[in-house]
Design a protein around this motif. Structure first.
Motif, mmCIF file in Angstrom:
data_model
loop_
_atom_site.group_PDB
_atom_site.id
_atom_site.type_symbol
_atom_site.label_atom_id
_atom_site.label_comp_id
_atom_site.label_asym_id
_atom_site.label_seq_id
_atom_site.Cartn_x
_atom_site.Cartn_y
_atom_site.Cartn_z
ATOM 1 N N SER A 162 0.827 -1.211 0.000
ATOM 2 C CA SER A 162 0.000 0.000 0.000
ATOM 3 C C SER A 162 0.858 1.256 0.000
ATOM 4 O O SER A 162 0.465 2.282 -0.564
ATOM 5 N N LEU A 163 2.054 1.193 0.626
ATOM 6 C CA LEU A 163 2.973 2.327 0.591
ATOM 7 C C LEU A 163 3.643 2.432 -0.777
ATOM 8 O O LEU A 163 3.831 3.537 -1.307
ATOM 9 N N LEU A 164 3.992 1.300 -1.346
ATOM 10 C CA LEU A 164 4.640 1.291 -2.658
ATOM 11 C C LEU A 164 3.734 1.880 -3.734
ATOM 12 O O LEU A 164 4.206 2.547 -4.665
ATOM 13 N N GLU A 165 2.446 1.652 -3.608
ATOM 14 C CA GLU A 165 1.489 2.169 -4.592
ATOM 15 C C GLU A 165 1.437 3.695 -4.610
ATOM 16 O O GLU A 165 0.976 4.292 -5.587
ATOM 17 N N LEU A 166 1.914 4.325 -3.537
ATOM 18 C CA LEU A 166 1.951 5.787 -3.503
ATOM 19 C C LEU A 166 3.032 6.351 -4.418
ATOM 20 O O LEU A 166 3.048 7.558 -4.691
ATOM 21 N N PHE A 167 3.937 5.499 -4.870
ATOM 22 C CA PHE A 167 5.035 5.896 -5.761
ATOM 23 C C PHE A 167 4.932 5.058 -7.032
ATOM 24 O O PHE A 167 5.597 4.015 -7.155
ATOM 25 N N PRO A 168 4.098 5.461 -7.999
ATOM 26 C CA PRO A 168 3.814 4.634 -9.181
ATOM 27 C C PRO A 168 5.053 4.198 -9.956
ATOM 28 O O PRO A 168 5.093 3.081 -10.474
ATOM 29 N N ASP A 169 6.059 5.075 -10.050
ATOM 30 C CA ASP A 169 7.254 4.703 -10.809
ATOM 31 C C ASP A 169 7.990 3.543 -10.149
ATOM 32 O O ASP A 169 8.456 2.618 -10.815
ATOM 33 N N LEU A 170 8.088 3.562 -8.806
ATOM 34 C CA LEU A 170 8.739 2.457 -8.099
ATOM 35 C C LEU A 170 7.910 1.186 -8.205
ATOM 36 O O LEU A 170 8.450 0.090 -8.376
ATOM 37 N N TYR A 171 6.617 1.342 -8.088
ATOM 38 C CA TYR A 171 5.729 0.181 -8.185
ATOM 39 C C TYR A 171 5.920 -0.526 -9.527
ATOM 40 O O TYR A 171 6.009 -1.758 -9.589
ATOM 41 N N GLU A 172 6.017 0.246 -10.598
ATOM 42 C CA GLU A 172 6.201 -0.342 -11.928
ATOM 43 C C GLU A 172 7.561 -1.016 -12.057
ATOM 44 O O GLU A 172 7.696 -2.052 -12.713
ATOM 45 N N LYS A 173 8.574 -0.463 -11.424
ATOM 46 C CA LYS A 173 9.914 -1.027 -11.540
ATOM 47 C C LYS A 173 10.043 -2.406 -10.891
ATOM 48 O O LYS A 173 10.798 -3.243 -11.365
ATOM 49 N N VAL A 174 9.336 -2.616 -9.782
ATOM 50 C CA VAL A 174 9.524 -3.862 -9.023
ATOM 51 C C VAL A 174 8.294 -4.760 -9.018
ATOM 52 O O VAL A 174 8.308 -5.826 -8.396
ATOM 53 N N ARG A 175 7.240 -4.354 -9.720
ATOM 54 C CA ARG A 175 5.970 -5.079 -9.653
ATOM 55 C C ARG A 175 6.123 -6.555 -9.988
ATOM 56 O O ARG A 175 5.535 -7.418 -9.335
ATOM 57 N N ASP A 176 6.895 -6.872 -11.015
ATOM 58 C CA ASP A 176 7.046 -8.256 -11.460
ATOM 59 C C ASP A 176 8.351 -8.893 -10.988
ATOM 60 O O ASP A 176 8.724 -9.963 -11.474
ATOM 61 N N CYS A 177 9.036 -8.253 -10.064
ATOM 62 C CA CYS A 177 10.344 -8.739 -9.624
ATOM 63 C C CYS A 177 10.215 -9.606 -8.366
ATOM 64 O O CYS A 177 9.312 -9.442 -7.556
ATOM 65 N N LYS A 178 11.143 -10.518 -8.240
ATOM 66 C CA LYS A 178 11.148 -11.416 -7.091
ATOM 67 C C LYS A 178 11.439 -10.650 -5.811
ATOM 68 O O LYS A 178 12.329 -9.807 -5.762
ATOM 69 N N GLU A 179 10.695 -10.962 -4.763
ATOM 70 C CA GLU A 179 10.952 -10.377 -3.444
ATOM 71 C C GLU A 179 12.056 -11.175 -2.757
ATOM 72 O O GLU A 179 11.954 -12.394 -2.624
ATOM 73 N N LEU A 180 13.106 -10.480 -2.330
ATOM 74 C CA LEU A 180 14.258 -11.141 -1.714
ATOM 75 C C LEU A 180 14.203 -11.135 -0.188
ATOM 76 O O LEU A 180 15.044 -11.746 0.458
ATOM 77 N N SER A 181 13.232 -10.446 0.371
ATOM 78 C CA SER A 181 13.057 -10.432 1.818
ATOM 79 C C SER A 181 11.597 -10.125 2.123
ATOM 80 O O SER A 181 10.865 -9.625 1.274
ATOM 81 N N LYS A 182 11.199 -10.439 3.333
ATOM 82 C CA LYS A 182 9.867 -10.080 3.777
ATOM 83 C C LYS A 182 9.838 -8.609 4.174
ATOM 84 O O LYS A 182 10.833 -8.068 4.652
ATOM 85 N N ALA A 183 8.701 -7.980 3.974
ATOM 86 C CA ALA A 183 8.549 -6.597 4.417
ATOM 87 C C ALA A 183 8.579 -6.551 5.939
ATOM 88 O O ALA A 183 7.901 -7.322 6.604
ATOM 89 N N GLN A 184 9.407 -5.661 6.483
ATOM 90 C CA GLN A 184 9.521 -5.495 7.930
ATOM 91 C C GLN A 184 9.423 -4.025 8.290
ATOM 92 O O GLN A 184 9.875 -3.160 7.536
ATOM 93 N N GLY A 185 8.832 -3.744 9.445
ATOM 94 C CA GLY A 185 8.687 -2.369 9.897
ATOM 95 C C GLY A 185 9.108 -2.211 11.338
ATOM 96 O O GLY A 185 9.241 -3.184 12.081
ATOM 97 N N ILE A 186 9.322 -0.957 11.744
ATOM 98 C CA ILE A 186 9.722 -0.655 13.115
ATOM 99 C C ILE A 186 9.282 0.762 13.455
ATOM 100 O O ILE A 186 9.204 1.629 12.581
ATOM 101 N N GLY A 187 8.969 1.008 14.728
ATOM 102 C CA GLY A 187 8.616 2.347 15.163
ATOM 103 C C GLY A 187 7.983 2.315 16.540
ATOM 104 O O GLY A 187 7.686 1.236 17.069
ATOM 105 N N PRO A 188 7.751 3.455 17.139
ATOM 106 C CA PRO A 188 8.246 4.758 16.702
ATOM 107 C C PRO A 188 9.765 4.850 16.850
ATOM 108 O O PRO A 188 10.354 4.124 17.632
ATOM 109 N N LEU A 189 10.375 5.747 16.093
ATOM 110 C CA LEU A 189 11.821 5.734 15.945
ATOM 111 C C LEU A 189 12.583 6.568 16.977
ATOM 112 O O LEU A 189 13.648 6.174 17.428
#
Length: 430
Positions: free
Chosen positions: A232-259
């Motif tokens: 959902s965050l990646l979709e906010l940046f259409p150019d990035l979304y298009e670049k990696v949309r069909d690419c293999k994910e090499l890691s799981k998405a991870q988050g952290i906060g508050p920083l």
């Protein structure tokens, strides 16, 4: 023999073990999890951090595809582009697992360094001649004696909590971070930073066929979807979304906060805090690891003699606290300035317009951020370019041809445009 207990086996803990080992100081590094250690971070190491790796031969333990050089920083804000090369040399995009392993292998090369994983600090008590620390491993508790404890255990530092050194964070913004890796050849020799309201995206090349995309955002202004929050965050940046949309994910998405975290004091009787355990405001400037490396060298300059003299009370360790202030002040000041741009888009837009025509001024800010040059040594002869950029900013369409040349220079004569291999920046998508 005086022994130092280092709590935390991340870059801060292992780097201080390495610098102290150079002075033949006996160290025990305990890590509650296993190595190599992963972490949510931008993975871009600035030139000063690269110099540290080279100085202590840590870079020799990096695998061939464990890192990727980058030449500088590129900001993309709407259709405005501002970029500059580092003057101090290349930075490295390093997969955190590879950096962790390289630091670990270097530390293990010293006979005076003992490494313990799956070992936690439970508690400690202090007296005038030492510290009794209770360590637990595999369900067993051990009581051991040390001269000093160095807390390098990150944002939620247990050393800081037990010592009662928790303090107010240097900022009020409640920011969160997240990251994921994709199998795609880097399309730029820069770390790219894109801006949207309440969020930034950081693209760091970290291998011949690997990039990391990281986000920093304010929870007050932006709440990702619960399902596929990273997407959902990646979709906010259409150019990035298009670049990696069909690419293999090499890691799981991870988050952290508050920083943001802080401390009431960087030192206490027989206690030293370094790295994120001492202070962390935000990852926006990319200086967290480099600051930890700088603090590790400060510790190695002062602590060996203090150990010999057994001068380890708070008043004695103030010499460390005073030296820590310089990198911390620089980090906090420049991070606050960067966060100001995220909070006020109009101000950010003006700054990006100005810097778009002055790579010299932009380079000065990058060097100041690393401590390589004082901020106030501003290149006045280039200041007219800031006004030029404010009035006539450089736009992506103005440099579209240079993107292609950069791409060919980066990849070589076998360049081909191919999805998930070699992707050109799409000026219309940004």
């Amino acid at each position: 023999m005086s022994r130092v207990l280092i709590v935390g086996g991340g870059p801060a803990g292992l780097s201080v073990a390495i610098t102290l080992a150079q002075k033949n100081v006996a160290c025990v590094v305990v890590e509650k999890s296993c190595w190599p250690r992963d972490k949510v971070c931008g993975e871009g190491l600035m030139p000063t951090g690269v110099h540290f790796l080279q100085k202590y031969n840590i870079d020799k333990n990096l695998p061939e595809d464990g890192y990727y050089p980058f030449a500088g920083i590129r900001y993309l804000d709407g259709n405005i582009i501002a970029q500059a090369h580092f003057k101090s040399g290349d930075g490295f995009g390093i997969r955190r697992l590879h950096l962790s392993n390289a630091l670990l292998q270097t530390a293990r090369g010293f006979s005076c360094v003992e490494i313990r994983e799956k070992t936690q600090l439970q508690s400690f008590s202090r007296d005038e001649i030492g510290i009794d620390a209770v360590l637990s491993c595999a369900g067993n508790s051990l009581n051991e004696r040390f001269s000093v404890i160095i807390g390098a255990d990150g944002l939620r530092s247990k050393v800081k909590k037990i010592a009662g050194l928790e303090g107010r964070a240097p900022g009020k913004q409640k920011r969160w971070g997240g990251r994921q890796h994709f199998a795609v050849t880097p399309w730029s020799p820069y770390v790219e930073i894109r801006w949207r309201k309440g969020i930034e995206a950081y693209v760091t090349p970290s291998g011949e066929n690997r990039v990391e995309i990281a986000f920093l955002w304010e929870r007050e202004k932006l709440k990702p979807r619960k399902k596929d929050w990273f997407g959902s965050l990646l979709e906010l940046f259409p150019d990035l979304y298009e670049k990696v949309r069909d690419c293999k994910e090499l890691s799981k998405a991870q988050g952290i906060g508050p920083l943001a975290v802080g401390c009431s004091s960087a030192v206490d009787d027989r206690i030293i805090l370094i790295g994120d355990a001492q202070v962390y405001l935000d990852g926006i400037t990319g200086e967290g690891i480099s600051m930890a490396f700088e603090q590790a060298e400060i510790v190695s300059e002062e602590l060996p003699q203090l150990l010999i003299d057994d001068r380890l009370q708070k008043k004695d360790l103030q010499v460390l606290a005073k030296k820590f202030k310089k990198p911390v002040r620089r980090y906090v000041l420049l991070t606050r300035l960067a966060l100001l741009l995220t909070r006020y888009p109009v101000l950010r837009r003006g700054a990006m317009r100005s810097l778009s025509r002055s790579s010299t001024c932009f380079q000065h800010f990058l060097e100041s951020n690393m401590g390589a040059k004082p901020l106030w040594y501003f290149p006045l002869f280039s200041s007219w370019q800031l006004l030029w950029g404010l009035l006539v900013p450089k736009r992506i369409t103005d440099v579209s041809s240079s993107f292609i040349n950069e791409k060919r220079d980066l990849i070589g004569p076998n360049y081909k445009e191919d999805k998930c291999r070699h992707t050109l920046t799409d000026s219309k998508a940004i």
